[in-house]
Design a protein around this motif. Sequence first.
Motif, PDB file in Angstrom:
ATOM      1  N   TYR A  51       0.823  -1.213   0.000  1.00 12.83           N
ATOM      2  CA  TYR A  51       0.000   0.000   0.000  1.00 12.83           C
ATOM      3  C   TYR A  51       0.856   1.261   0.000  1.00 12.83           C
ATOM      4  CZ  TYR A  51      -4.441  -2.373   0.863  1.00 12.83           C
ATOM      5  OH  TYR A  51      -5.574  -3.137   0.731  1.00 12.83           O
ATOM      6  N   GLY A  52       0.505   2.173  -0.903  1.00 14.07           N
ATOM      7  CA  GLY A  52       1.059   3.513  -0.892  1.00 14.07           C
ATOM      8  C   GLY A  52       0.137   4.451  -0.132  1.00 14.07           C
ATOM      9  N   ALA A  53       0.500   5.724  -0.101  1.00 16.19           N
ATOM     10  CA  ALA A  53      -0.267   6.715   0.657  1.00 16.19           C
ATOM     11  C   ALA A  53      -1.036   7.646  -0.265  1.00 16.19           C
ATOM     12  CB  ALA A  53       0.662   7.514   1.567  1.00 16.19           C
ATOM     13  N   GLY A  54      -1.494   7.136  -1.400  1.00 18.47           N
ATOM     14  CA  GLY A  54      -2.241   7.943  -2.347  1.00 18.47           C
ATOM     15  C   GLY A  54      -3.689   8.152  -1.931  1.00 18.47           C
ATOM     16  N   PRO A  55      -4.442   8.947  -2.706  1.00 18.94           N
ATOM     17  CA  PRO A  55      -5.823   9.277  -2.354  1.00 18.94           C
ATOM     18  C   PRO A  55      -6.750   8.076  -2.208  1.00 18.94           C
ATOM     19  CG  PRO A  55      -5.010  10.808  -4.004  1.00 18.94           C
ATOM     20  CD  PRO A  55      -3.954   9.744  -3.853  1.00 18.94           C
ATOM     21  N   SER A  56      -6.434   6.954  -2.831  1.00 16.22           N
ATOM     22  CA  SER A  56      -7.302   5.770  -2.736  1.00 16.22           C
ATOM     23  C   SER A  56      -6.994   4.907  -1.510  1.00 16.22           C
ATOM     24  CB  SER A  56      -7.172   4.917  -3.999  1.00 16.22           C
ATOM     25  OG  SER A  56      -5.845   4.430  -4.146  1.00 16.22           O
ATOM     26  N   LEU A  57      -6.033   5.322  -0.690  1.00 15.13           N
ATOM     27  CA  LEU A  57      -5.600   4.501   0.435  1.00 15.13           C
ATOM     28  C   LEU A  57      -6.748   4.091   1.356  1.00 15.13           C
ATOM     29  CD1 LEU A  57      -3.561   3.255   2.407  1.00 15.13           C
ATOM     30  CD2 LEU A  57      -3.061   5.560   3.252  1.00 15.13           C
ATOM     31  N   GLY A 172      -2.455  -1.331  -3.388  1.00 16.52           N
ATOM     32  CA  GLY A 172      -3.525  -0.421  -3.002  1.00 16.52           C
ATOM     33  C   GLY A 172      -2.955   0.941  -2.652  1.00 16.52           C
ATOM     34  N   GLY A 173      -3.781   1.965  -2.742  1.00 19.29           N
ATOM     35  CA  GLY A 173      -3.345   3.305  -2.366  1.00 19.29           C
ATOM     36  C   GLY A 173      -2.257   3.865  -3.264  1.00 19.29           C
ATOM     37  N   MET A 174      -2.150   3.331  -4.468  1.00 19.12           N
ATOM     38  CA  MET A 174      -1.139   3.820  -5.414  1.00 19.12           C
ATOM     39  C   MET A 174      -1.850   4.386  -6.634  1.00 19.12           C
ATOM     40  SD  MET A 174       2.146   1.354  -5.260  1.00 19.12           S
ATOM     41  CE  MET A 174       2.816   0.745  -3.712  1.00 19.12           C
ATOM     42  N   ASP A 175      -1.849   5.712  -6.746  1.00 20.50           N
ATOM     43  CA  ASP A 175      -2.631   6.385  -7.778  1.00 20.50           C
ATOM     44  C   ASP A 175      -1.774   7.045  -8.860  1.00 20.50           C
ATOM     45  OD1 ASP A 175      -5.490   6.292  -6.454  1.00 20.50           O
ATOM     46  OD2 ASP A 175      -4.084   6.833  -4.879  1.00 20.50           O
ATOM     47  N   PHE A 176      -0.572   7.453  -8.499  1.00 19.84           N
ATOM     48  CA  PHE A 176       0.387   8.022  -9.459  1.00 19.84           C
ATOM     49  C   PHE A 176      -0.142   9.252 -10.191  1.00 19.84           C
ATOM     50  CE2 PHE A 176       1.122   3.312  -9.589  1.00 19.84           C
ATOM     51  CZ  PHE A 176       2.214   3.327  -8.752  1.00 19.84           C
ATOM     52  N   GLY A 177      -1.077   9.950  -9.574  1.00 19.99           N
ATOM     53  CA  GLY A 177      -1.610  11.158 -10.189  1.00 19.99           C
ATOM     54  C   GLY A 177      -0.938  12.404  -9.645  1.00 19.99           C
ATOM     55  N   LYS A 202       8.189  12.504  -8.921  1.00 22.53           N
ATOM     56  CA  LYS A 202       8.544  11.262  -8.223  1.00 22.53           C
ATOM     57  C   LYS A 202       7.486  10.191  -8.457  1.00 22.53           C
ATOM     58  CE  LYS A 202      11.451  13.164  -4.551  1.00 22.53           C
ATOM     59  NZ  LYS A 202      11.617  13.379  -3.095  1.00 22.53           N
ATOM     60  N   LEU A 203       6.215  10.587  -8.436  1.00 24.35           N
ATOM     61  CA  LEU A 203       5.140   9.630  -8.679  1.00 24.35           C
ATOM     62  C   LEU A 203       5.199   9.081 -10.101  1.00 24.35           C
ATOM     63  CD1 LEU A 203       2.232  11.428  -6.787  1.00 24.35           C
ATOM     64  CD2 LEU A 203       3.346   9.291  -6.128  1.00 24.35           C
ATOM     65  N   ARG A 204       5.579   9.923 -11.045  1.00 17.33           N
ATOM     66  CA  ARG A 204       5.726   9.443 -12.428  1.00 17.33           C
ATOM     67  C   ARG A 204       6.832   8.398 -12.530  1.00 17.33           C
ATOM     68  NH1 ARG A 204       5.376  15.482 -14.903  1.00 17.33           N
ATOM     69  NH2 ARG A 204       3.105  15.715 -14.905  1.00 17.33           N
ATOM     70  N   TRP A 205       7.923   8.648 -11.821  1.00 15.76           N
ATOM     71  CA  TRP A 205       8.995   7.673 -11.816  1.00 15.76           C
ATOM     72  C   TRP A 205       8.560   6.377 -11.138  1.00 15.76           C
ATOM     73  CZ3 TRP A 205      13.281   6.665 -14.253  1.00 15.76           C
ATOM     74  CH2 TRP A 205      13.943   7.679 -14.927  1.00 15.76           C
ATOM     75  N   ALA A 206       7.811   6.495 -10.045  1.00 26.24           N
ATOM     76  CA  ALA A 206       7.317   5.297  -9.361  1.00 26.24           C
ATOM     77  C   ALA A 206       6.464   4.456 -10.304  1.00 26.24           C
ATOM     78  CB  ALA A 206       6.511   5.700  -8.124  1.00 26.24           C
ATOM     79  N   LYS A 207       5.590   5.119 -11.047  1.00 29.53           N
ATOM     80  CA  LYS A 207       4.741   4.415 -12.002  1.00 29.53           C
ATOM     81  C   LYS A 207       5.580   3.710 -13.066  1.00 29.53           C
ATOM     82  CE  LYS A 207       0.870   5.087 -15.202  1.00 29.53           C
ATOM     83  NZ  LYS A 207      -0.031   6.088 -15.831  1.00 29.53           N
TER      84      LYS A 207
END
Length: 222
Positions: A51-57, A172-177, A202-207
């Motif tokens: 799980y990441g800490a994105g908006p869907s977390l 989960g919680g990974m939105d990359f937006g 950074k999120l773009r690189w993660a994706k």
Amino acid sequence: MHYYYKILKEFNFSYEDDVKAAKLLNSMIKRDDNILKKLRLLLNNKEAYIYGAGPSLLEHIKYYKHPLIVADGACKAFLEHNIIPDIIVSDLDGDIEALLKCNDRGSIVVVHAHGDNIDKIKKIVPKLKNVLGTHQVPDLSLNNILYVGGFTDGDRACFLAKYFGAKKLILGGMDFGEYITKYSRPNIKNLIEKGDEIKIKKLRWAKKLIEDLKKDIDIEFL
């Protein structure tokens, strides 16, 4: 190595500072074969929930299963639901109080060294137990900490799971937006806000790195 040097250039990071941080962490953490064995037992041939800490977390928390790996500040959301992650992957810029509480209740903390968190390593690592160290310099070999791949806490959690033999990753919680949460950046005012330019990059690189990892392991997004 190709990606690493592109990242250094894009973010104006210092190779020398990355090496300095890695060597510092290597001097503070002694190799613990029991932790390595525990991680292998937790993850080898398992479906790992990451799980990441994105908006869907908060929407995705209800779907979690063990073994459970969370990226840094996402541990606070799980702690609020009285769930203790098996592993927290952190470069120490999330909610430290939540991190310490989870660690005290059994979470293994995988601390990452990079050039920008040297002071936090000095301050926080001595407070941790059941800790594993990682660094981000591909051509650097150290005795006490590992290079597992990855860049941000979220994608590095995926590389960590693969490193220890997971057969599938469920994310989960990974939105990359363009939006981040207070779990990721405790200093923002609202629960969800638009990220700054650096965070979005950074999120773009993660994706990108997770998409590359899909060539080697089955990955499912919640």
